[in-house]
Enzyme design. Structure first.
Site, short mmCIF file in Angstrom:
data_model
loop_
_atom_site.label_atom_id
_atom_site.label_comp_id
_atom_site.label_asym_id
_atom_site.label_seq_id
_atom_site.Cartn_x
_atom_site.Cartn_y
_atom_site.Cartn_z
N HIS A 160 0.35 13.00 -29.56
CA HIS A 160 -0.32 11.74 -29.25
C HIS A 160 -1.02 11.17 -30.48
O HIS A 160 -1.03 9.96 -30.70
CB HIS A 160 -1.31 11.93 -28.09
N LYS B 44 3.58 11.57 -11.25
CA LYS B 44 2.76 10.68 -12.09
C LYS B 44 3.53 9.39 -12.28
O LYS B 44 4.65 9.40 -12.79
CB LYS B 44 2.50 11.31 -13.45
N ARG C 299 0.81 -1.23 0.00
CA ARG C 299 0.00 0.00 0.00
C ARG C 299 0.84 1.28 0.00
O ARG C 299 0.36 2.34 0.37
CB ARG C 299 -0.98 0.03 1.17
N ASN D 176 1.03 20.07 -21.60
CA ASN D 176 0.69 19.31 -22.80
C ASN D 176 0.85 20.12 -24.08
O ASN D 176 0.42 19.67 -25.15
CB ASN D 176 -0.74 18.78 -22.72
N GLU E 24 11.56 18.56 -24.95
CA GLU E 24 10.75 18.87 -23.76
C GLU E 24 11.37 20.06 -23.00
O GLU E 24 10.65 20.91 -22.47
CB GLU E 24 10.65 17.66 -22.82
N HIS F 278 8.66 9.93 -29.29
CA HIS F 278 7.87 10.96 -28.62
C HIS F 278 8.45 12.36 -28.89
O HIS F 278 7.71 13.30 -29.19
CB HIS F 278 7.84 10.67 -27.12
N GLU G 27 -3.45 17.68 -11.72
CA GLU G 27 -3.85 18.03 -13.08
C GLU G 27 -5.34 18.35 -13.18
O GLU G 27 -6.07 17.81 -14.01
CB GLU G 27 -3.47 16.92 -14.08
N LYS H 186 8.51 22.97 -14.55
CA LYS H 186 7.59 21.86 -14.25
C LYS H 186 7.20 21.86 -12.78
O LYS H 186 6.04 21.71 -12.42
CB LYS H 186 8.23 20.52 -14.66
N ARG I 71 -1.94 22.44 -14.93
CA ARG I 71 -0.92 21.44 -15.29
C ARG I 71 -1.05 21.00 -16.75
O ARG I 71 -0.10 20.55 -17.37
CB ARG I 71 -0.99 20.24 -14.34
N HIS J 167 1.33 18.41 -27.35
CA HIS J 167 1.11 16.99 -27.15
C HIS J 167 -0.19 16.46 -27.76
O HIS J 167 -0.33 15.24 -27.91
CB HIS J 167 1.18 16.64 -25.66
N1 LIG Z 1 5.58 10.49 -15.30
C1 LIG Z 1 5.60 11.51 -16.11
O1 LIG Z 1 5.20 12.62 -15.77
C2 LIG Z 1 6.13 11.32 -17.49
C3 LIG Z 1 6.39 12.43 -18.30
C4 LIG Z 1 6.93 12.22 -19.57
C5 LIG Z 1 7.20 10.93 -20.01
N2 LIG Z 1 6.92 9.87 -19.20
C6 LIG Z 1 7.22 8.49 -19.62
O2 LIG Z 1 8.62 8.40 -19.81
C7 LIG Z 1 8.89 7.34 -20.73
C8 LIG Z 1 9.98 7.79 -21.69
O3 LIG Z 1 11.12 8.09 -20.92
P1 LIG Z 1 12.57 8.23 -21.58
O4 LIG Z 1 12.48 9.01 -22.82
O5 LIG Z 1 13.45 8.69 -20.50
O6 LIG Z 1 12.87 6.75 -22.07
P2 LIG Z 1 13.56 5.45 -21.40
O7 LIG Z 1 13.32 5.42 -19.94
O8 LIG Z 1 13.10 4.30 -22.19
O9 LIG Z 1 15.10 5.70 -21.69
C9 LIG Z 1 15.54 5.75 -23.01
C10 LIG Z 1 16.66 4.74 -23.30
O10 LIG Z 1 17.87 5.30 -22.81
C11 LIG Z 1 18.53 4.38 -21.95
N3 LIG Z 1 19.20 5.21 -20.95
C12 LIG Z 1 18.63 5.91 -19.95
N4 LIG Z 1 19.53 6.67 -19.32
C13 LIG Z 1 20.72 6.41 -19.90
C14 LIG Z 1 22.02 6.91 -19.70
N5 LIG Z 1 22.28 7.86 -18.79
N6 LIG Z 1 23.01 6.42 -20.47
C15 LIG Z 1 22.74 5.50 -21.45
N7 LIG Z 1 21.53 5.01 -21.70
C16 LIG Z 1 20.52 5.48 -20.94
C17 LIG Z 1 17.45 3.47 -21.43
O11 LIG Z 1 17.99 2.22 -21.10
C18 LIG Z 1 16.50 3.39 -22.62
O12 LIG Z 1 16.94 2.40 -23.51
C19 LIG Z 1 7.58 7.00 -21.40
O13 LIG Z 1 7.13 5.77 -20.92
C20 LIG Z 1 6.64 8.11 -20.95
O14 LIG Z 1 5.31 7.67 -20.83
C21 LIG Z 1 6.41 10.05 -17.96
ZN LIG Z 2 6.13 14.74 -23.63
#
Ligand SMILES: NC(=O)c1ccc[n+]([C@@H]2O[C@H](COP(=O)([O-])OP(=O)(O)OC[C@H]3O[C@@H](n4cnc5c(N)ncnc54)[C@H](O)[C@@H]3O)[C@@H](O)[C@H]2O)c1
Ligand SMILES: [Zn+2]
Length: 376
Positions: free
Chosen positions: A263, A151, A129, A256, A193, A275, A248, A238, A252, A259
């Site tokens: 999307h 999130k 929990r 987007n 971003e 993305h 949100e 942010k 917030r 976005h």
């Molecule tokens: N929670 C939120 O508010 C929020 C906001 C935006 C995006 N997201 C989510 O984030 C995800 C995308 O995140 P991302 O773009 O960071 O992708 P990711 O986490 O898949 O990382 C991208 C790639 O880079 C590699 N990597 C990460 N850090 C590294 C480093 N320092 N050196 C070498 N390789 C590295 C990872 O292994 C992966 O293969 C999506 O699932 C999206 O939905 C969440």
């Molecule tokens: Zn985004």
């Protein structure tokens, strides 16, 4: 002995309770930041990372910092990539935590990009929990976006991020040194971003990304302290929006910007489009919709065209407006039945509009296809 330089004070995310975002660089920064965190009594720390991040040694570096704080620390790895944000992976992590003897005073520490942050954060929200959570973002996107705001979640077959929870971390520790190993395509995605945050708050350093010949680049001068300032500014955008609207309910949604189209493009391309690429086109589209909706503004349009030329690594799909519109309606359904579109009349002044006529969206799509050719 010289007195050590006082560490830059962390940014605060002013939710209840507030939490710090430490931004710095290098192993001693990491160790000091982790050593200094105000945390409840803990039995152990479990680092969750993906295999690629672990191969670069980042998970071990963070685990070493926890051990230096005097806490036992284990590491659980998941495969790199979006597919890990799944129900089986999420459920399996609970079993793996139990096998490590985890209890309610175990802290889950995500070390990775947005994928691991979302997955491990959701595990922290649900294991027994809810247990304490700290996140160490390793991608630029995670640093400026995903790690801050609470999130968390996973994907279903039916769509991304359909299961999740708001679960704020107790702290975010961003070591910019980790970006040195991040592959360029991911770095560019995060830059989009970062640029979006600079537009939302009209940050002055945005202009430094535009070269004299009208192109966009990551400025060579953005290293060391300067890079940390840029990161802190973008995170602050942010953090302050999240603090004003943690769940949100309103403002917030400004995050987007770009976005709605992004999307839709992701849907149309079955998520083959990155993305960052989709958001880059989406920022141009937002400027074009804005210009169609209220002619005469949007001097920032050429800037985002240049950004998209630099950041997009896939052509714009030559979809019909009808296909695009259907995909945008899907987004609308998820957001309570109204297509709430984020406009930016000028940098620093975002606004949402729910009454934009369809012909404006259609005109902007034609304009975007004309600008980027479209993949016929
Ligand atoms: N929670 C939120 O508010 C929020 C906001 C935006 C995006 N997201 C989510 O984030 C995800 C995308 O995140 P991302 O773009 O960071 O992708 P990711 O986490 O898949 O990382 C991208 C790639 O880079 C590699 N990597 C990460 N850090 C590294 C480093 N320092 N050196 C070498 N390789 C590295 C990872 O292994 C992966 O293969 C999506 O699932 C999206 O939905 C969440
Ligand atoms: Zn985004």
């Amino acid at each position: 002995m010289p007195t050590p330089e006082p560490a830059t004070s962390p940014l605060l995310v002013n939710v209840t309770p507030p939490y710090p975002v430490h931004v710095g660089q290098g192993d001693s920064f990491l160790a000091n930041a982790i050593a200094g965190l105000a945390l409840p009594p803990l039995s152990q720390v479990v680092v969750v990372a993906d295999t690629q991040v672990a191969e670069h040694g980042h998970a071990d570096r963070v685990a070493a910092a926890w051990r230096a704080r005097g806490l036992p620390c284990n590491t659980l790895l998941v495969p790199a990539g979006e597919d890990s944000k799944s129900v089986p992976m999420w459920a399996g992590l609970h079993e793996r935590l139990l096998r490590l003897g985890a209890d309610r005073s175990t802290l889950v520490c995500a070390v990775g990009g947005g994928v691991v942050g979302d997955l491990a954060g959701f595990v922290a929200a649900t294991f027994m929990r809810g247990v304490p959570f700290v996140t160490v973002p390793t991608t630029l996107l995670a640093m400026v976006d995903a790690a801050v705001g609470g999130k968390t979640g996973i994907d279903l077959e039916a769509g991304k991020n359909l299961v999740g929870a708001f679960w704020q971390p107790l702290a975010v520790v961003a070591d910019a040194g980790m970006l040195a190993t991040l592959p360029q395509p991911h770095f560019r995605e995060g830059t989009v971003e970062l640029y979006k945050h600079a537009l939302l708050a009209n940050l002055p350093w945005r202009s430094e990304m535009h070269t004299r010949d009208g192109a966009v680049a990551w400025p060579a001068a953005w290293v060391g302290e300067r890079q940390l300032t840029v990161l802190r500014d973008a995170i602050h955008v942010k953090a302050s929006i999240v603090a004003r609207d943690p769940l949100e309910a309103g403002e917030r949604a400004h995050l987007n910007l770009g976005h709605t189209l992004a999307h839709a493009l992701e849907t149309i391309t079955q998520h083959r489009m990155r993305h960052g690429t989709a958001v880059a086109y989406g920022l141009v589209y937002a400027a074009m919709v804005g210009a169609g909706n209220r002619p005469g503004t949007h001097a920032w349009l050429p800037d985002v065209v240049a950004l998209a030329r630099w950041a997009a690594d896939a052509p714009l799909p030559h979809a019909s407006f009808e296909a695009l519109w259907t995909a945008m309606q899907r987004d609308k359904k998820r957001r309570g039945g109204r297509l709430s579109f984020v406009l930016l009349n000028e940098p620093g002044a975002p606004d949402t509009d729910t009454g934009i006529p369809e012909r404006v969206f259609r005109g902007a799509w034609d304009a975007l296809l004309a600008e980027f050719g479209g993949d016929a």
